[in-house]
Design a protein around this motif. Structure first.
Motif, mmCIF file in Angstrom:
data_model
loop_
_atom_site.group_PDB
_atom_site.id
_atom_site.type_symbol
_atom_site.label_atom_id
_atom_site.label_comp_id
_atom_site.label_asym_id
_atom_site.label_seq_id
_atom_site.Cartn_x
_atom_site.Cartn_y
_atom_site.Cartn_z
ATOM 1 N N PHE A 79 -0.251 -1.027 1.606
ATOM 2 C CA PHE A 79 -0.252 -0.604 0.205
ATOM 3 C C PHE A 79 1.009 0.209 -0.116
ATOM 4 O O PHE A 79 1.693 -0.038 -1.115
ATOM 5 N N ILE A 80 1.325 1.167 0.754
ATOM 6 C CA ILE A 80 2.512 2.007 0.545
ATOM 7 C C ILE A 80 3.787 1.165 0.623
ATOM 8 O O ILE A 80 4.701 1.304 -0.192
ATOM 9 N N PHE A 81 3.831 0.268 1.628
ATOM 10 C CA PHE A 81 5.010 -0.563 1.825
ATOM 11 C C PHE A 81 5.248 -1.480 0.623
ATOM 12 O O PHE A 81 6.378 -1.625 0.155
ATOM 13 N N LEU A 82 4.184 -2.091 0.112
ATOM 14 C CA LEU A 82 4.316 -2.976 -1.041
ATOM 15 C C LEU A 82 4.782 -2.215 -2.277
ATOM 16 O O LEU A 82 5.624 -2.695 -3.041
ATOM 17 N N THR A 83 4.219 -1.024 -2.462
ATOM 18 C CA THR A 83 4.607 -0.202 -3.606
ATOM 19 C C THR A 83 6.094 0.148 -3.539
ATOM 20 O O THR A 83 6.840 0.025 -4.522
ATOM 21 N N TYR A 84 6.540 0.584 -2.362
ATOM 22 C CA TYR A 84 7.951 0.934 -2.167
ATOM 23 C C TYR A 84 8.848 -0.296 -2.295
ATOM 24 O O TYR A 84 9.913 -0.242 -2.922
ATOM 25 N N GLY A 86 8.343 -3.005 -3.989
ATOM 26 C CA GLY A 86 8.450 -3.380 -5.390
ATOM 27 C C GLY A 86 9.490 -2.543 -6.115
ATOM 28 O O GLY A 86 10.273 -3.057 -6.918
ATOM 29 N N TRP A 87 9.513 -1.246 -5.795
ATOM 30 C CA TRP A 87 10.490 -0.336 -6.417
ATOM 31 C C TRP A 87 11.914 -0.711 -6.014
ATOM 32 O O TRP A 87 12.817 -0.743 -6.854
ATOM 33 N N VAL A 88 12.105 -1.028 -4.737
ATOM 34 C CA VAL A 88 13.436 -1.420 -4.251
ATOM 35 C C VAL A 88 13.887 -2.705 -4.930
ATOM 36 O O VAL A 88 15.048 -2.842 -5.343
ATOM 37 N N MET A 89 12.970 -3.670 -5.068
ATOM 38 C CA MET A 89 13.310 -4.939 -5.711
ATOM 39 C C MET A 89 13.691 -4.728 -7.173
ATOM 40 O O MET A 89 14.618 -5.343 -7.689
ATOM 41 N N TRP A 90 12.951 -3.852 -7.843
ATOM 42 C CA TRP A 90 13.208 -3.599 -9.254
ATOM 43 C C TRP A 90 14.596 -2.993 -9.468
ATOM 44 O O TRP A 90 15.298 -3.315 -10.424
ATOM 45 N N LYS A 91 14.994 -2.115 -8.535
ATOM 46 C CA LYS A 91 16.281 -1.428 -8.659
ATOM 47 C C LYS A 91 17.452 -2.271 -8.160
ATOM 48 O O LYS A 91 18.602 -2.017 -8.516
ATOM 49 N N ILE A 188 7.185 -6.962 -9.977
ATOM 50 C CA ILE A 188 5.903 -6.854 -10.684
ATOM 51 C C ILE A 188 4.800 -7.546 -9.886
ATOM 52 O O ILE A 188 3.680 -7.032 -9.742
ATOM 53 N N ILE A 189 5.123 -8.723 -9.340
ATOM 54 C CA ILE A 189 4.139 -9.466 -8.538
ATOM 55 C C ILE A 189 3.752 -8.661 -7.308
ATOM 56 O O ILE A 189 2.571 -8.576 -6.933
ATOM 57 N N ALA A 194 -0.005 -4.937 -4.350
ATOM 58 C CA ALA A 194 -0.269 -3.596 -3.819
ATOM 59 C C ALA A 194 -1.586 -3.060 -4.372
ATOM 60 O O ALA A 194 -2.386 -2.464 -3.637
ATOM 61 N N ILE A 195 -1.818 -3.296 -5.648
ATOM 62 C CA ILE A 195 -3.081 -2.878 -6.266
ATOM 63 C C ILE A 195 -4.253 -3.620 -5.630
ATOM 64 O O ILE A 195 -5.306 -3.039 -5.350
ATOM 65 N N TYR A 196 -4.046 -4.907 -5.377
ATOM 66 C CA TYR A 196 -5.084 -5.731 -4.748
ATOM 67 C C TYR A 196 -5.413 -5.202 -3.351
ATOM 68 O O TYR A 196 -6.574 -5.099 -2.961
ATOM 69 N N MET A 197 -4.367 -4.854 -2.595
ATOM 70 C CA MET A 197 -4.578 -4.302 -1.261
ATOM 71 C C MET A 197 -5.233 -2.930 -1.333
ATOM 72 O O MET A 197 -6.078 -2.575 -0.502
ATOM 73 N N GLY A 198 -4.856 -2.135 -2.337
ATOM 74 C CA GLY A 198 -5.476 -0.834 -2.532
ATOM 75 C C GLY A 198 -6.954 -0.951 -2.829
ATOM 76 O O GLY A 198 -7.763 -0.120 -2.388
ATOM 77 N N TYR A 199 -7.326 -1.992 -3.549
ATOM 78 C CA TYR A 199 -8.740 -2.250 -3.848
ATOM 79 C C TYR A 199 -9.528 -2.511 -2.563
ATOM 80 O O TYR A 199 -10.624 -1.994 -2.374
ATOM 81 N N HIS A 200 -8.948 -3.321 -1.676
ATOM 82 C CA HIS A 200 -9.609 -3.608 -0.396
ATOM 83 C C HIS A 200 -9.686 -2.351 0.452
ATOM 84 O O HIS A 200 -10.685 -2.117 1.166
ATOM 85 N N LEU A 201 -8.665 -1.518 0.419
ATOM 86 C CA LEU A 201 -8.678 -0.250 1.155
ATOM 87 C C LEU A 201 -9.812 0.636 0.642
ATOM 88 O O LEU A 201 -10.542 1.246 1.439
ATOM 89 N N TYR A 202 -9.953 0.695 -0.653
ATOM 90 C CA TYR A 202 -11.037 1.481 -1.261
ATOM 91 C C TYR A 202 -12.402 0.941 -0.823
ATOM 92 O O TYR A 202 -13.333 1.724 -0.538
ATOM 93 N N SER A 203 -12.524 -0.380 -0.717
ATOM 94 C CA SER A 203 -13.783 -0.998 -0.299
ATOM 95 C C SER A 203 -14.136 -0.615 1.139
ATOM 96 O O SER A 203 -15.304 -0.392 1.459
ATOM 97 N N PHE A 204 -13.124 -0.564 2.005
ATOM 98 C CA PHE A 204 -13.368 -0.191 3.407
ATOM 99 C C PHE A 204 -13.809 1.255 3.526
ATOM 100 O O PHE A 204 -14.593 1.603 4.425
#
Length: 206
Positions: A79-84, A86-91, A188-189, A194-204
């Motif tokens: 989740f953290i890696f995907l979030t980061y 995405g930020w690198v790709m955007w910049k 953006i994708i 990352a949100i999808y993975m965060g959802y699964h993390l929350y489920s666990f």
């Protein structure tokens, strides 16, 4: 249907940005007059990605399923890696520079270079093991392999598309504007994943 769509979206999100591997395949398509002359680079990149994806899905899953805490940790890291990422790709502002080497690589040089930037690239390994491997943990059995094959097929389609369209995009996009927009869409994708993975993390955790 969910693992198929998930695999396609995730693979496209990870592979769209023009990193070293993709730029090399792109440039081989642009510098060779015949598409068949760029096939060594395309096939090598595709085979290397197939190997990395397979090892990520098969190997990581075996280890992670044995330890619940490790599964949670990997989802958190993913989740953290995907979030980061995405930020690198955007910049990032990719460039298809006229200063890059334009000499036509022989088949042997194409294979050697494509393999090295695919298998010796920490970023590519993190993509497959850190993102695709952990994402596959949401599935088991038949669904896991649907997800895996979706990622692999997208990878091959993308490499062929890069080689085919390389010359045209290089001629039209002189200042890299199109490539920059493509990276932003990819970011953006990745954030959606990352949100999808965060959802699964929350489920666990609940």
């Amino acid at each position: 249907m969910e693992p198929l769509i998930h695999g396609i979206i995730l693979a496209f999100g990870l592979i769209l940005p023009l990193g070293v591997q993709n730029v090399f395949v792109f440039n081989q398509g642009a510098t060779h007059k015949k598409f068949t002359n760029a096939l060594p680079a395309v096939v090598t990149a595709g085979l290397c990605d197939t190997l990395l994806i397979y090892l990520a899905v098969a190997g990581v899953s075996i280890i992670v399923f044995s330890f619940e805490w490790l599964k949670i940790l990997l989802f958190l890291v993913g989740f953290i890696f995907l979030t980061y990422m995405g930020w690198v790709m955007w910049k990032n502002t990719p460039e298809v520079s006229a200063n890059q080497e334009k000499s036509q690589f022989s088949a042997r040089r194409q294979v050697t270079f494509a393999a090295s930037v695919s298998l010796l690239n920490p970023h590519a390994i993190m993509d497959t093991i850190g993102v695709i491997g952990t994402s596959s943990l949401a599935y088991t059995g038949y669904e896991k392999w649907i997800f895996t094959m979706a990622c692999i097929v997208v990878s091959w389609i993308w490499f062929f598309s890069l080689a085919i369209s390389g010359r045209k995009i290089g001629q039209i996009d002189k200042n890299g504007t199109f490539l920059k927009r493509m990276n932003q869409v990819s970011a953006i994708i990745i954030w959606v994943m990352a949100i999808y993975m965060g959802y699964h993390l929350y489920s666990f955790l609940n």
